[in-house]
Scaffold this active site. Structure first.
Site, PDB file in Angstrom:
ATOM      1  CB  THR A   1      41.862  46.069  41.372  1.00 34.00           C
ATOM      2  OG1 THR A   1      41.186  44.867  41.697  1.00 34.00           O
ATOM      3  CG2 THR A   1      41.804  46.233  39.854  1.00 34.00           C
TER       4      THR A   1
ATOM      5  CE1 TYR B   1      37.392  48.743  38.874  1.00 35.93           C
ATOM      6  CE2 TYR B   1      37.649  46.423  39.400  1.00 35.93           C
ATOM      7  CZ  TYR B   1      37.925  47.749  39.673  1.00 35.93           C
ATOM      8  OH  TYR B   1      38.738  48.082  40.730  1.00 35.93           O
TER       9      TYR B   1
ATOM     10  CE  LYS C   1      41.875  50.486  39.030  1.00 32.57           C
ATOM     11  NZ  LYS C   1      41.941  51.868  39.590  1.00 32.57           N
TER      12      LYS C   1
HETATM   13  P1  NAD Z   1      34.474  54.133  44.963  1.00 32.42           P
HETATM   14  O1  NAD Z   1      33.617  53.802  43.792  1.00 32.42           O
HETATM   15  O2  NAD Z   1      33.924  54.002  46.324  1.00 32.42           O
HETATM   16  O3  NAD Z   1      35.002  55.628  44.833  1.00 32.42           O
HETATM   17  C1  NAD Z   1      35.428  56.181  43.625  1.00 32.42           C
HETATM   18  C2  NAD Z   1      35.534  57.684  43.785  1.00 32.42           C
HETATM   19  O4  NAD Z   1      36.030  58.239  42.552  1.00 32.42           O
HETATM   20  C3  NAD Z   1      34.197  58.371  44.075  1.00 32.42           C
HETATM   21  O5  NAD Z   1      34.348  59.340  45.086  1.00 32.42           O
HETATM   22  C4  NAD Z   1      33.836  59.022  42.751  1.00 32.42           C
HETATM   23  O6  NAD Z   1      33.047  60.198  42.897  1.00 32.42           O
HETATM   24  C5  NAD Z   1      35.208  59.345  42.189  1.00 32.42           C
HETATM   25  N1  NAD Z   1      35.216  59.431  40.720  1.00 32.42           N
HETATM   26  C6  NAD Z   1      34.677  58.543  39.835  1.00 32.42           C
HETATM   27  N2  NAD Z   1      34.845  58.995  38.582  1.00 32.42           N
HETATM   28  C7  NAD Z   1      35.516  60.164  38.678  1.00 32.42           C
HETATM   29  C8  NAD Z   1      36.006  61.095  37.737  1.00 32.42           C
HETATM   30  N3  NAD Z   1      35.808  60.918  36.409  1.00 32.42           N
HETATM   31  N4  NAD Z   1      36.672  62.184  38.165  1.00 32.42           N
HETATM   32  C9  NAD Z   1      36.858  62.387  39.496  1.00 32.42           C
HETATM   33  N5  NAD Z   1      36.407  61.551  40.437  1.00 32.42           N
HETATM   34  C10 NAD Z   1      35.748  60.448  40.036  1.00 32.42           C
HETATM   35  O7  NAD Z   1      35.781  53.257  44.778  1.00 32.42           O
HETATM   36  P2  NAD Z   1      36.719  52.565  45.878  1.00 32.42           P
HETATM   37  O8  NAD Z   1      36.170  51.249  46.197  1.00 32.42           O
HETATM   38  O9  NAD Z   1      37.012  53.550  46.928  1.00 32.42           O
HETATM   39  O10 NAD Z   1      38.034  52.329  44.994  1.00 32.42           O
HETATM   40  C11 NAD Z   1      39.025  53.348  44.872  1.00 32.42           C
HETATM   41  C12 NAD Z   1      40.147  52.839  43.986  1.00 32.42           C
HETATM   42  O11 NAD Z   1      40.700  51.649  44.544  1.00 32.42           O
HETATM   43  C13 NAD Z   1      39.699  52.464  42.575  1.00 32.42           C
HETATM   44  O12 NAD Z   1      40.693  52.876  41.681  1.00 32.42           O
HETATM   45  C14 NAD Z   1      39.589  50.945  42.604  1.00 32.42           C
HETATM   46  O13 NAD Z   1      39.833  50.401  41.328  1.00 32.42           O
HETATM   47  C15 NAD Z   1      40.694  50.599  43.586  1.00 32.42           C
HETATM   48  N6  NAD Z   1      40.510  49.346  44.348  1.00 32.42           N
HETATM   49  C16 NAD Z   1      39.334  49.123  45.020  1.00 32.42           C
HETATM   50  C17 NAD Z   1      39.215  47.966  45.799  1.00 32.42           C
HETATM   51  C18 NAD Z   1      37.953  47.683  46.580  1.00 32.42           C
HETATM   52  O14 NAD Z   1      37.831  46.604  47.161  1.00 32.42           O
HETATM   53  N7  NAD Z   1      37.005  48.592  46.684  1.00 32.42           N
HETATM   54  C19 NAD Z   1      40.276  47.054  45.854  1.00 32.42           C
HETATM   55  C20 NAD Z   1      41.442  47.319  45.138  1.00 32.42           C
HETATM   56  C21 NAD Z   1      41.551  48.482  44.397  1.00 32.42           C
HETATM   57  O1  DAU Z   2      39.408  42.497  44.162  1.00 39.05           O
HETATM   58  C1  DAU Z   2      39.364  43.884  44.258  1.00 39.05           C
HETATM   59  C2  DAU Z   2      38.041  44.381  43.734  1.00 39.05           C
HETATM   60  O2  DAU Z   2      37.068  44.055  44.720  1.00 39.05           O
HETATM   61  C3  DAU Z   2      38.021  45.875  43.444  1.00 39.05           C
HETATM   62  O3  DAU Z   2      38.925  46.151  42.417  1.00 39.05           O
HETATM   63  C4  DAU Z   2      36.613  46.338  43.040  1.00 39.05           C
HETATM   64  O4  DAU Z   2      36.594  47.739  42.889  1.00 39.05           O
HETATM   65  C5  DAU Z   2      35.659  45.936  44.150  1.00 39.05           C
HETATM   66  O5  DAU Z   2      34.347  46.277  43.776  1.00 39.05           O
HETATM   67  C6  DAU Z   2      35.750  44.439  44.431  1.00 39.05           C
HETATM   68  O6  DAU Z   2      35.237  43.663  43.308  1.00 39.05           O
HETATM   69  P1  DAU Z   2      34.317  42.375  43.539  1.00 39.05           P
HETATM   70  O7  DAU Z   2      33.519  42.162  42.331  1.00 39.05           O
HETATM   71  O8  DAU Z   2      35.113  41.246  44.060  1.00 39.05           O
HETATM   72  O9  DAU Z   2      33.391  42.943  44.767  1.00 39.05           O
HETATM   73  P2  DAU Z   2      31.828  42.853  45.054  1.00 39.05           P
HETATM   74  O10 DAU Z   2      31.624  43.348  46.439  1.00 39.05           O
HETATM   75  O11 DAU Z   2      31.013  43.428  43.963  1.00 39.05           O
HETATM   76  O12 DAU Z   2      31.574  41.270  45.067  1.00 39.05           O
HETATM   77  C7  DAU Z   2      32.294  40.416  45.949  1.00 39.05           C
HETATM   78  C8  DAU Z   2      31.857  38.985  45.643  1.00 39.05           C
HETATM   79  O13 DAU Z   2      30.506  38.816  46.048  1.00 39.05           O
HETATM   80  C9  DAU Z   2      31.886  38.619  44.168  1.00 39.05           C
HETATM   81  O14 DAU Z   2      32.294  37.278  44.021  1.00 39.05           O
HETATM   82  C10 DAU Z   2      30.452  38.787  43.712  1.00 39.05           C
HETATM   83  C11 DAU Z   2      29.665  38.429  44.962  1.00 39.05           C
HETATM   84  N1  DAU Z   2      28.373  39.126  45.144  1.00 39.05           N
HETATM   85  C12 DAU Z   2      28.338  40.480  45.060  1.00 39.05           C
HETATM   86  C13 DAU Z   2      27.180  41.176  45.233  1.00 39.05           C
HETATM   87  C14 DAU Z   2      27.143  42.684  45.110  1.00 39.05           C
HETATM   88  C15 DAU Z   2      27.210  38.407  45.458  1.00 39.05           C
HETATM   89  O15 DAU Z   2      27.266  37.158  45.563  1.00 39.05           O
HETATM   90  N2  DAU Z   2      26.053  39.108  45.640  1.00 39.05           N
HETATM   91  C16 DAU Z   2      25.977  40.458  45.531  1.00 39.05           C
HETATM   92  O16 DAU Z   2      24.853  41.008  45.649  1.00 39.05           O
END
Ligand code: NAD
Ligand code: DAU
Length: 359
Positions: free
Chosen positions: A136, A162, A166
């Protein structure tokens, strides 16, 4: 035929990646998806692929070394795509330990099992094996509102449990590459949005609340900035890095699409009003009056912004989905999948929501 071991494939990005890969390669690849099915993992995300002969689901924890070793010993794995993680910043502030366990220790298990399976007696590695660690932009910390960007050379400065976990996992991957010449890459991506995203994250939470006429919680002054990327563009980037990227390199992936949180919330209200038929009763309550400023997230990073120059120059990847189109597609998906939303917001989610927003 290449065999992919995907971890966390039942989550948001992992399931989109699996759909993308089957759409692109069809029967020419095999995917094994290992997922512990935590609250964030949902087998429904993969029901369209579960009957494929070239898809296998294994329910296991990546911290369970014996289970991961077994997968490597029973299958000749060519590619690892490591998504599995605890991914929500707010949960990490309340309960950091599980983030260290899954994100750091789990990554160590994955690296060690892949190394054991791929290493040759002389310390080199079997040909054409690759491990991709999905990370991330949050590891780089926070930017000011002064127009700077995160580059691959930006020093790590994580703030939340978090992002610290990472960062720890990234450091382990780097250590494996430096120490053993382990064949890996790291991608550091910005905020994703799209289908199958769990409604603890901003965009699906706002869509879901807005449709129900519930308050739309905005942290602090609403001016924190995130750089939003449509999830399918991320899936494509991961595939391109594995096939065309230089081994041992890190690639930043981002949408060049910076928006303040308050802008995102207003765009969602506007798009929902635009997409719902005139006759739909829900349109009546869809106004900006639903927006509620709430207490800020502790240690809330101000701004994230990726400069995806390296991945564009070396690999030719660019974000393809404009936000206007991506958010419409996302909302369309949530319209078409109301049962999915009902299922994931029943039970434990209610407890989470009450503790987070109603106390
Ligand atoms: P998510 O929370 O939607 O999914 C995570 C998945 O991992 C789930 O299916 C969960 O069951 C599985 N998991 C959790 N713990 C586990 C364990 N101990 N063993 C096996 N499986 C396990 O997450 P996401 O948003 O899809 O993110 C996926 C990856 O991408 C993460 O590594 C996150 O850090 C990275 N990432 C996410 C974003 C974002 O915006 N969501 C951005 C950049 C990077
Ligand atoms: O930048 C990449 C990351 O983006 C990933 O690594 C993380 O897994 C992913 O969860 C995400 O993190 P953020 O904290 O940026 O995402 P989130 O959707 O939780 O929040 C986005 C922005 O919105 C952040 O500034 C917090 C704000 N927020 C979030 C929630 C849930 C609100 O203002 N209200 C809310 O209820």
């Amino acid at each position: 035929m290449k065999t992919y071991l995907v971890t966390g494939g039942a989550g948001f990005i992992g399931s989109n990646y699996i759909h993308y890969m089957f759409k692109k390669y069809g029967d020419a690849i095999r995917i094994i998806n290992v997922d512990a099915l935590t609250y964030a993992g949902n087998p429904e995300n993969l029901k369209e692929v579960e009957k494929r002969d070239n898809y296998t689901f294994i329910k296991a924890d990546i911290c369970d070394k014996a289970a991961i070793e077994k997968i490597f010993s029973e299958n000749e794995i060519d590619r690892v795509v490591h998504f599995a993680a605890e991914s929500h910043v707010d949960r990490s502030i309340k309960n950091p330990e599980v983030f260290v366990q899954t994100n750091v220790y789990g990554t160590a298990v994955m690296l060690n099992c892949a190394k054991a399976a791929w290493e040759l007696p002389d310390g080199s590695f079997k040909e054409d094996k690759r491990f991709l660690h999905v990370s991330t932009d949050e590891v780089y910390g926070s930017l000011d509102d002064d127009g700077g960007y995160f580059y691959e050379t930006t020093p790590y400065a994580p703030h939340s449990p978090y992002s610290a976990s990472k960062a720890g996992s990234d450091m382990l991957v780097k250590a494996y590459m430096d120490t053993y010449h382990f064949p890996a890459n790291i991608t550091n991506c910005s905020n994703n949005y799209g289908p199958y995203q769990f409604p603890e994250k901003l965009i699906p939470l706002i869509i879901n609340n807005a449709l129900q006429g519930k308050k739309l919680p905005v942290y602090g002054d609403g001016k924190n900035v995130r750089d939003w990327l449509y999830v399918e563009d991320h899936a494509k980037a991961i595939d391109m890095v594995q096939e065309k990227g230089r081994l041992f390199e890190t690639y930043n992936v981002g949408g060049h699409n910076e928006k303040q949180n308050i802008e995102i919330v207003k765009i969602i209200i506007e798009t929902l009003r635009d997409m719902l038929p005139e006759t739909d009763a829900r349109r009546a309550h869809l106004t900006e009056e639903l927006i509620t400023y709430v207490e800020d997230r502790k240690g809330h990073d101000r701004r994230y912004a990726i400069a995806p120059d390296k991945i564009r120059a070396e690999i030719g990847w660019e974000p393809e989905t404009m936000f206007k189109e991506g958010i419409r597609r996302t909302i369309e998906w949530y319209f078409a999948n109301e049962d999915w939303m009902k299922n994931v917001t029943s039970g434990d989610y209610q407890k989470y929501y009450e503790e987070m927003y109603l106390k």
